[in-house]
Design a protein around this motif. Structure first.
Motif, PDB file in Angstrom:
ATOM      1  N   ALA A   3       0.829  -1.212   0.000  1.00  0.00           N
ATOM      2  CA  ALA A   3       0.000   0.000   0.000  1.00  0.00           C
ATOM      3  C   ALA A   3       0.857   1.253   0.000  1.00  0.00           C
ATOM      4  O   ALA A   3       0.617   2.197  -0.767  1.00  0.00           O
ATOM      5  CB  ALA A   3      -0.929  -0.004   1.211  1.00  0.00           C
ATOM      6  N   VAL A   4       1.870   1.271   0.863  1.00  0.00           N
ATOM      7  CA  VAL A   4       2.761   2.436   0.933  1.00  0.00           C
ATOM      8  C   VAL A   4       3.563   2.572  -0.358  1.00  0.00           C
ATOM      9  O   VAL A   4       3.768   3.687  -0.860  1.00  0.00           O
ATOM     10  CB  VAL A   4       3.701   2.333   2.153  1.00  0.00           C
ATOM     11  CG1 VAL A   4       4.710   3.472   2.145  1.00  0.00           C
ATOM     12  CG2 VAL A   4       2.899   2.347   3.446  1.00  0.00           C
ATOM     13  N   GLY A   5       4.007   1.456  -0.912  1.00  0.00           N
ATOM     14  CA  GLY A   5       4.769   1.495  -2.152  1.00  0.00           C
ATOM     15  C   GLY A   5       3.984   2.104  -3.297  1.00  0.00           C
ATOM     16  O   GLY A   5       4.534   2.813  -4.141  1.00  0.00           O
ATOM     17  N   LEU A   6       2.675   1.852  -3.341  1.00  0.00           N
ATOM     18  CA  LEU A   6       1.837   2.366  -4.423  1.00  0.00           C
ATOM     19  C   LEU A   6       1.303   3.768  -4.144  1.00  0.00           C
ATOM     20  O   LEU A   6       1.302   4.628  -5.014  1.00  0.00           O
ATOM     21  CB  LEU A   6       0.665   1.411  -4.673  1.00  0.00           C
ATOM     22  CG  LEU A   6       1.011   0.060  -5.296  1.00  0.00           C
ATOM     23  CD1 LEU A   6      -0.190  -0.876  -5.249  1.00  0.00           C
ATOM     24  CD2 LEU A   6       1.488   0.232  -6.736  1.00  0.00           C
ATOM     25  N   ALA A   7       0.824   3.991  -2.906  1.00  0.00           N
ATOM     26  CA  ALA A   7       0.130   5.239  -2.580  1.00  0.00           C
ATOM     27  C   ALA A   7       0.991   6.251  -1.843  1.00  0.00           C
ATOM     28  O   ALA A   7       0.577   7.406  -1.674  1.00  0.00           O
ATOM     29  CB  ALA A   7      -1.131   4.929  -1.767  1.00  0.00           C
ATOM     30  N   GLY A   8       2.160   5.853  -1.354  1.00  0.00           N
ATOM     31  CA  GLY A   8       3.011   6.776  -0.619  1.00  0.00           C
ATOM     32  C   GLY A   8       2.349   7.273   0.655  1.00  0.00           C
ATOM     33  O   GLY A   8       1.787   6.483   1.420  1.00  0.00           O
ATOM     34  N   ASN A   9       2.377   8.571   0.897  1.00  0.00           N
ATOM     35  CA  ASN A   9       1.763   9.154   2.100  1.00  0.00           C
ATOM     36  C   ASN A   9       0.258   8.943   2.152  1.00  0.00           C
ATOM     37  O   ASN A   9      -0.346   9.047   3.214  1.00  0.00           O
ATOM     38  CB  ASN A   9       2.051  10.654   2.171  1.00  0.00           C
ATOM     39  CG  ASN A   9       3.529  10.942   2.383  1.00  0.00           C
ATOM     40  OD1 ASN A   9       4.314  10.043   2.685  1.00  0.00           O
ATOM     41  ND2 ASN A   9       3.927  12.207   2.221  1.00  0.00           N
ATOM     42  N   GLY A  10      -0.332   8.658   1.014  1.00  0.00           N
ATOM     43  CA  GLY A  10      -1.785   8.462   0.964  1.00  0.00           C
ATOM     44  C   GLY A  10      -2.232   7.052   1.302  1.00  0.00           C
ATOM     45  O   GLY A  10      -3.427   6.741   1.200  1.00  0.00           O
ATOM     46  N   ALA A  11      -1.306   6.178   1.746  1.00  0.00           N
ATOM     47  CA  ALA A  11      -1.656   4.786   2.056  1.00  0.00           C
ATOM     48  C   ALA A  11      -2.800   4.655   3.069  1.00  0.00           C
ATOM     49  O   ALA A  11      -3.685   3.806   2.890  1.00  0.00           O
ATOM     50  CB  ALA A  11      -0.423   4.026   2.547  1.00  0.00           C
TER      51      ALA A  11
END
Length: 439
Positions: free
Chosen positions: A43-51
């Motif tokens: 999730a973090v890898g794809l969305a970054g801070n928006g995870a």
């Protein structure tokens, strides 16, 4: 996908009718069976801070799917299997429910691979070999082999032990979330959408498998004291509780570690997040919780999936040999097929591939259930606007995964689509053969 038998052992433990708190425990326990331990890094890898927002979006999608399960469950109280709902919706087209049943089994294989992969990743980290893929694969193989042996022998784990594991992991994650919030650096969230808006929704689509499990509650309808009141609250409540826990854990991850640190530890990200919050003890504690959650999920998934395959074999929806049972009534052939395919997938696939496949399969099954509810809306008394909105939301989410894979991993999506096509053709052929024999 619907783990039809996975909670049957839990149900039999309650001598009295189930109430709301038992239903929520079943739903939350089913969803936090390895999901958050697996997909946080993705999730973090794809969305970054928006995870964290990705997990909230997923919660809304799960609530939309839950609406269809609630309506069908309360209308048809004899069975909660998704392919049964398709049977009701398309009684003159048995191949539709047959395809749904085969896809559910694909989902079982995907989640078995996901759980065993995650077990191996956290186990390797605990042993100090987090960078060794060989150790990860070895542990993944061992956990599948161990529970294959346990299931073949017909040894069922204690229901009390299962309950303890469910509640213990919820307590551990909840306490960790409460403590971890005090360590969050809000400046790490600036800018919130550092990767853009689309990656937030893409992250939600890819990690949707983390919400698989709320459908377990539909199988408890017969044993529920007040199903009309408690089934909806149980499904919606368990989804929201799980969503809140996921959201808080994602907030702690982004707020305490850098993007690079989380992505580097993608397979065991939650353990790495625990270290700056609780030190080495926290990392070990989360690692142990992950091992308990995933091993329990592997065991119950093997148990439930093999029984479902055996039943489908008896009905002629799957090959007849899958219905063969040993002297302890264990469907060994079905267990062996599950074990081998899950083993292959876990050894050869990456965590992201397994998660993408599992999420897409779970969404495909939920779309089938949603279509059934829309078609049966006069019986289920579903609000057509709400029903269609939920169906469209799931279709868009599935299309997001497909579009992402077409752009970044075309060979993977073509393989998945080809697999679905082959499974569908086989399911249709078996159904036609069974219909002809019965005529």
């Amino acid at each position: 996908m619907l783990f039809r038998h996975r909670n049957a052992k839990i149900h039999r433990l309650y001598k009295e009718k189930l109430g709301l708190k038992e239903l929520i425990a079943i739903g939350v326990g089913g969803m936090i069976g390895g999901g958050i331990f697996s997909v946080l890094g993705i999730a973090v890898g794809l969305a970054g801070n928006g995870a964290p927002i990705s997990f909230i979006v997923d919660m809304l999608i799960a609530l939309a799917a839950g609406y269809h399960y609630v309506k069908l469950c309360l209308t048809f109280r004899d069975d909660g299997a998704s392919y049964t709902y398709l049977k009701r919706a398309f009684p003159d087209k048995p191949f539709i429910s047959s395809v749904e049943g085969w896809v559910v089994i694909l989902g079982y294989i995907g989640t078995l691979a996901l759980y065993s992969f995650t077990f191996g990743a956290y186990g390797a980290d605990l042993l100090g070999y987090s960078s060794s893929n060989l150790v990860r694969i070895g542990l993944s193989v061992l956990v599948l082999l161990f529970f294959y042996y346990i299931n073949v022998r017909g040894v069922r784990s204690s229901g009390v032990t299962e309950d303890i594991i469910v509640y213990l992991k919820i307590i551990i994650l909840s306490l960790f979330a409460i403590i971890g919030l005090s360590r969050v650096d809000v400046h790490r969230f600036v800018p919130l959408m550092n990767k853009g808006v689309v990656p937030v929704f893409l992250g939600a689509a890819v990690i949707f498998v983390a919400y698989e499990g709320f459908q377990l509650i539909t199988n408890a309808v017969v044993e529920t004291e007040n199903p009309d009141r408690d089934i909806p609250w149980g499904i919606y409540g368990s989804i929201m509780i799980t969503g809140l826990i996921y959201f808080l854990l994602a907030v702690i991850a982004v707020g305490t570690l850098s993007y690079q640190q989380i992505v580097a530890a993608k397979e065991y990200a939650l353990a790495v997040v625990a270290q700056p919050v609780l030190g080495v003890f926290g990392r070990v504690l989360i690692g142990i919780a992950a091992l308990m959650a995933t091993s329990s999920a592997v065991n119950s998934t093997m148990f439930g999936a093999s029984r479902m395959m055996a039943e489908m074999g008896e009905q002629g929806i799957m090959p007849r040999f899958l219905s063969n049972r040993n002297e302890k009534l264990v469907p060994v052939a079905a267990l062996t097929i599950l074990f081998l395919f899950a083993l292959l997938f876990s050894m050869m696939g990456s965590l992201s591939i397994i998660a993408e496949f599992s999420s897409l399969t779970f969404l495909t099954v939920s779309i089938g259930v949603s279509i059934a509810n829309v078609k049966l809306r006069r019986k289920t008394h579903a609000h057509i606007g709400v029903a269609l909105a939920g169906l469209i939301l799931m279709i868009v989410t599935s299309a997001t995964i497909v579009g992402y894979l077409l752009k970044t991993k075309p060979e993977e999506i073509f393989t998945i689509i080809g697999l679905y096509a082959v499974v569908s053709i086989i399911a249709i052929l078996y159904t036609e053969k069974t219909v002809k024999i019965r005529q």
